[in-house]
Design an enzyme around this catalytic site. Structure first.
Site, PDB file in Angstrom:
ATOM      1  CG  HIS A  51      -0.390   0.304   2.511  1.00 16.11           C
ATOM      2  ND1 HIS A  51       0.148  -0.667   3.310  1.00 16.11           N
ATOM      3  CD2 HIS A  51      -0.254   1.469   3.191  1.00 16.11           C
ATOM      4  CE1 HIS A  51       0.595  -0.126   4.430  1.00 16.11           C
ATOM      5  NE2 HIS A  51       0.370   1.176   4.393  1.00 16.11           N
ATOM      6  CD  GLU A  55       2.485   9.090  -1.040  1.00 15.09           C
ATOM      7  OE1 GLU A  55       2.979  10.157  -0.652  1.00 15.09           O
ATOM      8  OE2 GLU A  55       1.645   9.018  -1.954  1.00 15.09           O
ATOM      9  CG  ASP A  56       6.134   6.281   1.305  1.00 12.99           C
ATOM     10  OD1 ASP A  56       5.884   7.475   1.086  1.00 12.99           O
ATOM     11  OD2 ASP A  56       5.598   5.626   2.212  1.00 12.99           O
TER      12      ASP A  56
END
Length: 697
Positions: A51, A55-56
């Site tokens: 998840h 994003e990272d």
């Protein structure tokens, strides 16, 4: 697939560290672990592991789709969008976050499940985060994530989120409640320990096999109840509760009968959520009795299946079906009789009725927070409403079209006021009209976010048209003072200078008081600067010259004429005269409240009209009653608005001054009734003005 996701997450997160100093990949593994406790499907667990990679890290959605399939990629994308939104500015973040969140989870509830598990692990490690960020995350958890968890029945996660957030937001209150609970445990510990055995024994003797165990209310749930009920700690009857788990639904009612015969029942503390489940499919019998040792004890009687749904909500319905493992919609609806995801779809409707900003966020929170009552349509369909819900809440719960056209209500066959609060078991019939005309004050007749947002949408649409007319008329009057006609003017230069899209938006901005008509006129004609705010150069309507301004059969020679101070008539008002002893003829507006005193005596009434001189060559004194916020600069704003609209203040009297609001009576010169209406509309558009009306008696 899980192995590949595990290896991929570790590889992509690499040497990244969390605020606690732990390797970052420990977080997605913990989130996946939480979801495995609920026995979710493979796609959900893989999504939990992945998840944060988009994003990272350098991973993309396409990378995820190629390696793990489109289903996982879609879920990861849904969770990623929500995480990114949390990084936005505070004033826009919550509204936009909640909006996108609800839209995503209404399509696939697994997005919410992954996000709840993500938030739960973050809350468990929140102590490593900076204090100011800690407070923001805790408040968001309490206001958004915990209620969303409850809306789909996952009470186990929601309760832990609430406790963790409460610990950071109000540690003093939490510590005080824990101390009280410890004191109670010392005082009643032995008696509490014996209750489970006593209840099991009584049920066994009656032939009902049951497992009974006690539980203590959480500090946050006690805090909420202390706030909501405004009672003292010692007055709470359900600090200690007991769950009675039986074999079948029939046994639930048999156990209830046995318990009620064995111990005195506390009146009005019985609820049957088996017959009418909560909207998140919660099913149980609740009763409070004066149990052993005189303790007031809450009993929750349910089957094992009901208990599983009560704790895990929709997460209790992952199972094998047709040789595949996943969410079993049919089993969920069979267990509770309804789809709890409908709660989220109601929130989607709240979003669709909104136009951005903060207001709909409050409507959405209303939709998530409130307790419930159960009412019925005339055909027997069950409608769940928040406690305190009224006819309009019911109407909008049935269908938006029903709410939009509601004009009245019958409750249990009797006509009732729209403000009637509905009770459990009421049969409600909405009386509908042909037109969609929703009075502004109907917002006070609703408690649900769905109804309030729909009414707000209607009012906003009608207000826009009203403000456009007002703004256009104001600009026409302002230009007329400079001997210019709006019809002969092109507004393009103003639109370009002020970056306004079109004429309608310009008129609305003027009508709402966001833009001065004088400024627009001066932008169009700089040479007229200073001439646009000049008041009307006309003769004042006064008692001494009343015969110049009104005409009619009652104006016989020798009869004095004066204007009623009760309603302050101005040209454009419909007027009548009342003959009175010693006072002559008094001119009133047709809606003046004083006229009720003369309703039974036709002989004193006289038809009157305004003369052409009054309508074209005079100004009159109108009296306004307003309620205004008690804040610095507000009176100055009011005076400025009146001046910009061409009014001239003659007198101003303040009264009933309170800490938050005060009343004010304003006497001002206006050209006619339309001019007075224009000024009142300009004042109403100001957020500091609560109400403003013409004096009517």
């Amino acid at each position: 697939m899980l192995n590949r996701a595990y290896v991929y997450a570790m590889k992509m997160h690499g040497s990244q560290l969390r605020a606690s100093g732990d390797p970052y990949f420990a977080h997605p593994i913990q989130v996946a672990g939480i979801l495995t406790d609920y026995k979710l499907d493979t796609a959900s667990i893989v999504t939990a592991l992945l998840h944060d990679v988009v994003e990272d890290t350098s991973a993309t959605r396409d990378d995820i789709a190629a390696m793990f399939g489109e289903e996982v990629a879609g879920l990861v994308e849904g969770v990623t969008k929500l995480s990114r939104l949390e990084l936005q500015a505070e004033h826009t973040r919550q509204a936009e976050n909640l909006r996108k969140f609800i839209l995503a989870i209404s399509k696939d509830v697994r997005v919410l499940l992954v996000k709840l598990a993500d938030r739960l692990h973050n809350m468990r490690t929140l102590k490593y985060v900076k204090p100011e960020k800690r407070e923001r995350i805790s408040r968001e958890t309490l206001e958004v994530y915990a209620p969303l968890g409850r809306s789909i029945g996952i009470h186990s996660i929601a309760s832990e989120l609430e406790e963790l957030a409460f610990e950071h937001l109000n540690p003093t209150a939490r510590t005080a409640i824990e101390r009280r609970l410890e004191a109670l445990k010392l005082e009643h510990g032995r008696a509490i320990d014996g209750v489970s055995r006593d209840v099991e024994t009584v049920l066994a003797e009656a032939g009902v096999k049951a497992h009974v165990f006690g539980r203590q209310k959480t500090p946050y749930s006690i805090w909420r109840k202390l706030q909501r009920k405004s009672v003292g700690f010692s007055s709470l009857s359900d600090i200690y509760g007991f769950r009675v788990i039986v074999m079948s639904e029939d046994d639930c009612y048999r156990a209830l009968g046995v318990i009620h015969r064995a111990w005195p029942v506390v009146p009005e503390r019985f609820k049957d959520f088996i017959s009418t489940p909560k909207s998140n499919n919660y099913r149980s019998l609740h009763t409070t009795v004066v149990g052993p040792s005189g303790l007031r004890i809450e009993m929750q009687i349910r089957t094992e299946a009901m208990d599983r749904v009560a704790e895990d909500g929709v997460a209790a319905h992952w199972a094998y079906k047709n040789k595949s493992y996943g969410f079993d919609q049919e089993a969920m609806e069979r267990d509770g009789g309804r789809d709890p995801l409908q709660n989220l779809r109601h929130l989607v409707q709240v979003i669709e009725h909104g136009e951005g900003g903060e207001d709909w966020v409050e409507h959405a929170k209303l939709e998530m927070y409130l307790d419930q009552v159960f009412v019925f349509t005339p055909k027997g369909a069950l409608i769940t409403l928040p406690r305190g819900g009224m006819a309009l809440d019911f109407a909008y719960a049935v269908h938006t079209e029903v709410g939009d056209t509601a004009v009245g209500v019958k409750v249990n066959g009797e006509l009732k006021p729209m403000r009637t609060q509905l009770q459990n078991g009421d049969v409600v019939e909405i009386i509908r009209g042909a037109k969609r005309e929703i009075p502004a004050d109907w917002r006070s007749l609703t408690v649900t976010g769905r109804a309030r947002s729909a009414i707000r949408r209607h009012i906003r649409t009608s207000e826009r048209e009203e403000f456009q007319k007002l703004g256009k008329a104001t600009l026409e009057q302002t230009l007329a003072r400079g001997e210019k006609l709006l019809a002969e003017v092109t507004l393009t230069p103003v639109l370009e200078t002020l970056a306004i899209a079109n004429d309608e938006d310009l008129f609305e901005a003027i009508g709402r008081g966001q833009l001065s008509a004088g400024k627009v006129a001066e932008t169009l004609f700089p040479a007229l600067k200073g001439r646009m705010k000049a008041g009307p150069d006309r003769r004042r309507i006064v008692d001494e010259q009343a015969r110049l301004f009104v005409r009619g059969g009652g104006l016989t020679p020798g009869v004095s004429v004066h204007f009623g101070q009760c309603c302050s008539p101005v040209p454009g008002d419909r007027i009548v005269g009342i003959l009175g002893e010693d006072v002559g003829l008094t001119v009133h507006t047709i809606d003046c409240q004083r006229l009720a005193d003369f309703a039974d005596d036709d002989s004193v009434w006289q038809d009157l009209q305004w003369t052409a001189h009054a309508e074209q060559g005079a100004v009159a004194a109108a009296r306004l009653h307003a309620t205004i916020k008690n804040a610095p600069g507000v009176l100055g704003e009011v005076a400025t608005l009146i001046g910009e609209a061409g009014g001239n203040i003659l007198n101003l009297v303040m009264s009933h001054r309170q800490q938050d609001f005060f009343d004010v009576v304003i006497d001002l010169e206006v050209e006619d009734a339309k001019h007075a209406t224009t000024i009142m509309a300009a004042l109403r558009a100001n957020p500091s003005v609560d109400t403003v009306e013409r004096a009517r008696g």
